[in-house]
Design an enzyme around this catalytic site. Structure first.
Site, PDB file in Angstrom:
ATOM      1  N   LYS A  79       0.959  -1.659  -0.079  1.00  0.00           N
ATOM      2  CA  LYS A  79       0.105  -0.158   0.178  1.00  0.00           C
ATOM      3  C   LYS A  79       0.760   1.454  -0.009  1.00  0.00           C
ATOM      4  O   LYS A  79       0.471   2.436  -0.811  1.00  0.00           O
ATOM      5  CB  LYS A  79      -0.864   0.106   1.635  1.00  0.00           C
ATOM      6  CG  LYS A  79      -2.050   1.430   1.447  1.00  0.00           C
ATOM      7  CD  LYS A  79      -2.752   1.446  -0.059  1.00  0.00           C
ATOM      8  CE  LYS A  79      -3.511   2.972   0.383  1.00  0.00           C
ATOM      9  NZ  LYS A  79      -4.042   3.054   1.267  1.00  0.00           N
ATOM     10  N   LYS A  95       1.043  12.286   6.295  1.00  0.00           N
ATOM     11  CA  LYS A  95       1.033  11.131   6.389  1.00  0.00           C
ATOM     12  C   LYS A  95       1.911  10.031   5.720  1.00  0.00           C
ATOM     13  O   LYS A  95       2.642   9.102   6.454  1.00  0.00           O
ATOM     14  CB  LYS A  95      -0.498  11.056   7.262  1.00  0.00           C
ATOM     15  CG  LYS A  95      -0.179   9.580   8.480  1.00  0.00           C
ATOM     16  CD  LYS A  95      -0.306   8.417   8.128  1.00  0.00           C
ATOM     17  CE  LYS A  95      -1.845   8.683   7.766  1.00  0.00           C
ATOM     18  NZ  LYS A  95      -2.784   7.158   7.301  1.00  0.00           N
TER      19      LYS A  95
END
Length: 290
Positions: free
Chosen positions: A169, A238
């Protein structure tokens, strides 16, 4: 049908929990936001007043949370309430290290862990067309595969470690962010040369330069002025930070990533954390054509 606990009902988690309930699964859901719980209850789930109550008696527990730190905190809360033989599936965009550490902890309680982050955005979550990248024991994945098929259409088993799913991911998001910035530069330069930006992205999207930015983000968000791809700049920043942690853990430096992360941070400072990721186009345009 499996009894499911679901914790984290944000834009992504709420849609996935609703789809699981809509598919006939017995879902008990929890979130700090009571309205988010109510929306899932309206779709057929049972609401829980605590995270511990959400996982009590569950065969499979899904987490869809904001960050690795929150995952660790929630696991702290629910660890003693998890049933022996249960499976914890972490859908959060997290770090491989966090997921593997959680798996090691919960193995003492005979709880298996799959790291299974998703891609496809809010629209994919609503339509149950997400891509799912699952890592962990293959036999455990096989048991959960039909649950994944209730929330996504492209389901992949990517590796034997729970953290493998989260590694995939982070790498996928890195490619997505890089494509957006590089494609934005190409369109801005072409426009400065007198080319039509809509024609540019049309050509790129059927040529070797095609990517999600040329096919969707730039034509459907930037050039229309919508800027509502549904992915916040704070999340983009992030994820790049998590990628940097992963790179450091592997002792494999990414040579382009630092520049990408810096440009994202500048955009977040300029637009605010809630600004859409496609606002990176505006930052580049202001730098390239002041």
């Amino acid at each position: 049908m499996a009894k499911i606990g679901f914790i984290g009902l944000g834009v992504m988690g709420g849609a996935m929990a609703r789809n699981l309930a809509g598919a006939g699964y017995d879902v008990t859901a929890y979130d700090l936001d009571d309205d988010a719980v109510s929306a899932v209850v309206d779709a057929g789930a049972t609401g829980a007043s605590t995270s511990e109550a959400a996982v009590a008696g569950a065969e499979v527990v899904f987490l869809s949370l904001p960050s690795p730190d929150v995952v660790t905190a929630v696991v702290d809360d629910i660890e003693d309430s998890l049933e022996a033989g249960a499976v914890l599936v972490d859908l959060t965009t997290s770090t491989p290290e966090t997921t593997n550490e959680v798996a090691d902890r919960l193995s003492n309680r005979d709880v298996d862990v799959l790291g299974a982050p998703v891609s496809g955005g809010a629209s994919g979550a609503e339509a149950a067309t997400l891509t799912i990248m699952a890592g962990g024991d293959r036999a455990v994945y096989d048991v959960c595969e039909e649950l994944f098929e209730a929330i996504g259409t492209d389901v992949y088993y990517v590796g034997s470690q729970p953290g493998h799913g989260h590694a995939v991911k982070l790498l996928n998001n890195y490619l997505s962010f890089t494509a957006l910035l590089a494609s934005s530069e190409a369109v801005i330069l072409g426009t400065a040369a007198g080319l039509d930006p809509e024609i540019l992205v049309d050509v790129f999207s059927v040529s070797s330069g095609r990517n999600s930015a040329t096919q969707d983000k730039i034509p459907n968000q930037v050039l229309t002025g919508e800027y509502d791809n549904g992915f916040k700049l704070s999340l983009m920043e992030k994820d790049m930070h998590l990628l940097s942690e992963f790179s450091d853990d592997q002792d494999v430096p990414l040579l382009i990533a630092e520049t990408i992360e810096t440009l994202i941070t500048y955009t977040r400072l300029r637009e605010g954390g809630d600004g859409d990721m496609t606002r990176t186009y505006d930052l580049l345009e202001s730098l390239m054509r002041p």
